[in-house]
Design a protein around this motif. Structure first.
Motif, PDB file in Angstrom:
ATOM      1  N   HIS A  73      -1.681   4.109   0.061  1.00  0.00           N
ATOM      2  CA  HIS A  73      -1.925   2.709   0.523  1.00  0.00           C
ATOM      3  C   HIS A  73      -3.466   2.570   0.746  1.00  0.00           C
ATOM      4  O   HIS A  73      -3.642   1.516   1.720  1.00  0.00           O
ATOM      5  CB  HIS A  73      -1.018   2.384   1.671  1.00  0.00           C
ATOM      6  CG  HIS A  73       0.614   1.964   1.498  1.00  0.00           C
ATOM      7  ND1 HIS A  73       1.428   2.820   0.840  1.00  0.00           N
ATOM      8  CD2 HIS A  73       1.067   0.916   1.538  1.00  0.00           C
ATOM      9  CE1 HIS A  73       2.471   2.221   0.889  1.00  0.00           C
ATOM     10  NE2 HIS A  73       2.414   0.934   1.177  1.00  0.00           N
ATOM     11  N   GLU A 221       1.759  -1.416  -6.290  1.00  0.00           N
ATOM     12  CA  GLU A 221       3.119  -1.027  -5.708  1.00  0.00           C
ATOM     13  C   GLU A 221       3.567   0.017  -6.432  1.00  0.00           C
ATOM     14  O   GLU A 221       4.238   0.896  -6.119  1.00  0.00           O
ATOM     15  CB  GLU A 221       4.160  -2.189  -5.673  1.00  0.00           C
ATOM     16  CG  GLU A 221       3.875  -3.193  -4.438  1.00  0.00           C
ATOM     17  CD  GLU A 221       4.070  -2.670  -2.936  1.00  0.00           C
ATOM     18  OE1 GLU A 221       5.601  -2.640  -2.558  1.00  0.00           O
ATOM     19  OE2 GLU A 221       3.217  -2.249  -2.410  1.00  0.00           O
ATOM     20  N   ARG A 251       1.691  -5.851   3.389  1.00  0.00           N
ATOM     21  CA  ARG A 251       2.212  -4.535   3.007  1.00  0.00           C
ATOM     22  C   ARG A 251       1.746  -3.133   3.496  1.00  0.00           C
ATOM     23  O   ARG A 251       2.111  -2.110   3.125  1.00  0.00           O
ATOM     24  CB  ARG A 251       2.307  -4.571   1.389  1.00  0.00           C
ATOM     25  CG  ARG A 251       3.185  -5.628   0.652  1.00  0.00           C
ATOM     26  CD  ARG A 251       2.746  -5.593  -0.690  1.00  0.00           C
ATOM     27  NE  ARG A 251       3.379  -6.615  -1.341  1.00  0.00           N
ATOM     28  CZ  ARG A 251       4.843  -6.666  -1.828  1.00  0.00           C
ATOM     29  NH1 ARG A 251       5.369  -5.712  -2.034  1.00  0.00           N
ATOM     30  NH2 ARG A 251       5.192  -7.960  -2.582  1.00  0.00           N
ATOM     31  N   TYR A 253      -1.655  -2.202   3.132  1.00  0.00           N
ATOM     32  CA  TYR A 253      -2.592  -1.335   2.234  1.00  0.00           C
ATOM     33  C   TYR A 253      -3.879  -1.571   3.164  1.00  0.00           C
ATOM     34  O   TYR A 253      -4.161  -2.510   4.222  1.00  0.00           O
ATOM     35  CB  TYR A 253      -2.756  -2.189   1.129  1.00  0.00           C
ATOM     36  CG  TYR A 253      -1.790  -1.806   0.206  1.00  0.00           C
ATOM     37  CD1 TYR A 253      -1.669  -0.631  -0.585  1.00  0.00           C
ATOM     38  CD2 TYR A 253      -0.729  -2.497   0.044  1.00  0.00           C
ATOM     39  CE1 TYR A 253      -0.922  -0.189  -1.586  1.00  0.00           C
ATOM     40  CE2 TYR A 253       0.484  -2.232  -0.606  1.00  0.00           C
ATOM     41  CZ  TYR A 253       0.462  -1.046  -1.452  1.00  0.00           C
ATOM     42  OH  TYR A 253       1.503  -0.861  -2.402  1.00  0.00           O
TER      43      TYR A 253
END
Length: 429
Positions: A73, A221, A251, A253
């Motif tokens: 990530h 992703e 998400r 990251y």
């Protein structure tokens, strides 16, 4: 000139390192979300990664085996083809609002036409590399006389646009990713790191900004981390970038800033396996044998064959040879030529009978009889009984001649050859 906000961030970064909350391998003053003035919810830059171009000269899994040693990530943002004021300034503003540091690959002609844009990138703390002089898409077909001026021109004009030319990073991205061995070898010989990417967003194509955003997130992703390739000269990129950053934040990251190692700034300690996009684990077996190494021979000449002189075989050194070997040489030279009679086969032998198809069975029986004399005697006795009936008239004729000695008769019969059996074999044949 270092501003007060930068000093505060540097001090807070040192405090965090000492307290053990963050790794001290990161160098510089990464902008955390909480330290982005006016934007408390900004994505920020999680850490700074220092790389040595000579240790890992090729990065980006779109073309190479290795990529940057990122954790899961983690994302590195890169922008090509600028600076173009109309769009590059908007990209700079979006990144500044989120306190994100990125890497820009400058085209020499753009730096020549807009040197102020290059200075803005350096002042904002971004990393600046080069992207050739004129951005030709023929690097994979160029000779040294063509690609060398392209590489050098981009470096010269970009560094000339900077107040401090030492701020230029030895990073280079080949236009269109049109790689070639000759180009790469030249760059590596000069200590310049070649950047490909791990995934693009296709923002150079005629697609919508929503499509650029979708491709960036979907491909990120799919890989979980990596180098994202964008362009700061496209309106669709300017429109898609805020949405990309928003999703990166949602998400989980994190942004990583990459800078080159210098004498005062050593490379971040890493393991070789960390430079793979998905390093193998100890629980996963290796599914293939290691590649056979390619050996390069310095000389192709072969060694000369040894002569008799090397083996001490001169006349004056004959006694040095083993006696057995010398004796075998003498015998081999004096053996007579075998005579023709040695290879002659007598007529009527088993070998001759075996040479004809019809006589092979008879010859086999003859050979078997010679090997088993006991069985042959039993067969002779049967032959005698069969012949006795035919010999009765002759016995009557000889009876008138007087009595005969039985022992003498037996000796005569045993001494008499048995041509009948051979004749019968010939008859069958």
């Amino acid at each position: 000139m270092i501003g007060s906000s930068v000093v505060v961030r540097t001090r807070s970064w040192i405090v965090l390192c000492l307290s053990g909350f963050l790794g001290c391998s990161a160098v510089g003053s990464p902008a955390l979300a909480a330290e982005c003035p006016g934007h408390p919810d900004a994505l920020g830059t999680s850490r700074t990664l220092v790389v040595d171009p000579r240790e890992h000269p090729r990065i980006g899994t779109m073309q190479y085996r290795e990529t940057l040693p990122l954790k899961d990530h983690e994302v590195v943002l890169t922008f090509d083809d600028g600076p173009l004021p109309k769009y590059s300034n908007q990209v700079l503003k979006i990144l500044a609002d989120e306190c994100i540091k990125a890497t820009f690959f400058i085209v020499g002609q753009q730096a020549k036409a807009n040197p102020e844009g290059v200075r803005k990138l350096v002042a904002a703390g971004h990393t600046v590399g080069t992207h050739s002089m004129d951005h030709p898409l023929t690097f994979d077909r160029m000779g040294l006389d063509k690609f060398e001026p392209e590489i050098n021109g981009g470096i010269e004009w970009t560094s000339a646009a900077m107040t401090d030319p030492s701020q230029l990073a030895p990073f280079f991205r080949i236009p269109g990713l049109m790689r070639a061995d000759g180009v790469e070898n030249y760059l590596i010989s000069r200590g310049i790191q070649i950047w490909s990417a791990d995934f693009p967003a296709d923002d150079w194509r005629h697609v919508s900004s929503d499509r650029v955003y979708q491709l960036a997130i979907q491909r990120l992703e799919a890989k979980g981390k990596g180098i994202l390739l964008l362009h700061d000269i496209q309106a669709r990129t300017v429109a898609a970038l805020p949405k990309i950053i928003r999703d990166l934040k949602a998400r989980g990251y994190r942004i990583v800033h990459v800078v080159p190692a210098t004498a005062d700034r050593p490379a971040t300690p890493t393991q070789a396996v960390e430079w793979l996009l998905h390093p193998p684990t100890e629980t996963v077996p290796i599914a293939r044998w290691p590649a056979v190494p390619h050996f390069v021979f310095a000389e192709t000449r072969t060694l000369p064959a040894p002569s008799l002189a090397d083996l001490n075989a001169q006349t004056e050194h004959q006694p040095l040879l083993p006696r057995r070997t010398k004796g075998q040489m003498d015998i081999a030279s004096t053996l007579p030529v075998p005579g023709r009679a040695l290879f002659a086969i007598p007529e009527g032998s088993v070998e001759v009978l075996l040479s004809t198809t019809l006589s092979r069975r008879a010859a086999t029986r003859l050979a078997m009889a010679a090997q088993t004399p006991h069985a042959a005697r039993g067969k002779v006795a049967k032959d005698k009984v069969a012949k006795g009936k035919a010999a009765k008239p002759q016995a009557r004729h000889t009876a008138h001649a007087g009595p005969a000695d039985p022992n003498h008769a037996a000796q005569v019969k045993s001494a008499t050859p048995r041509p009948t059996r051979v004749a019968s074999l010939k008859k069958r044949a």
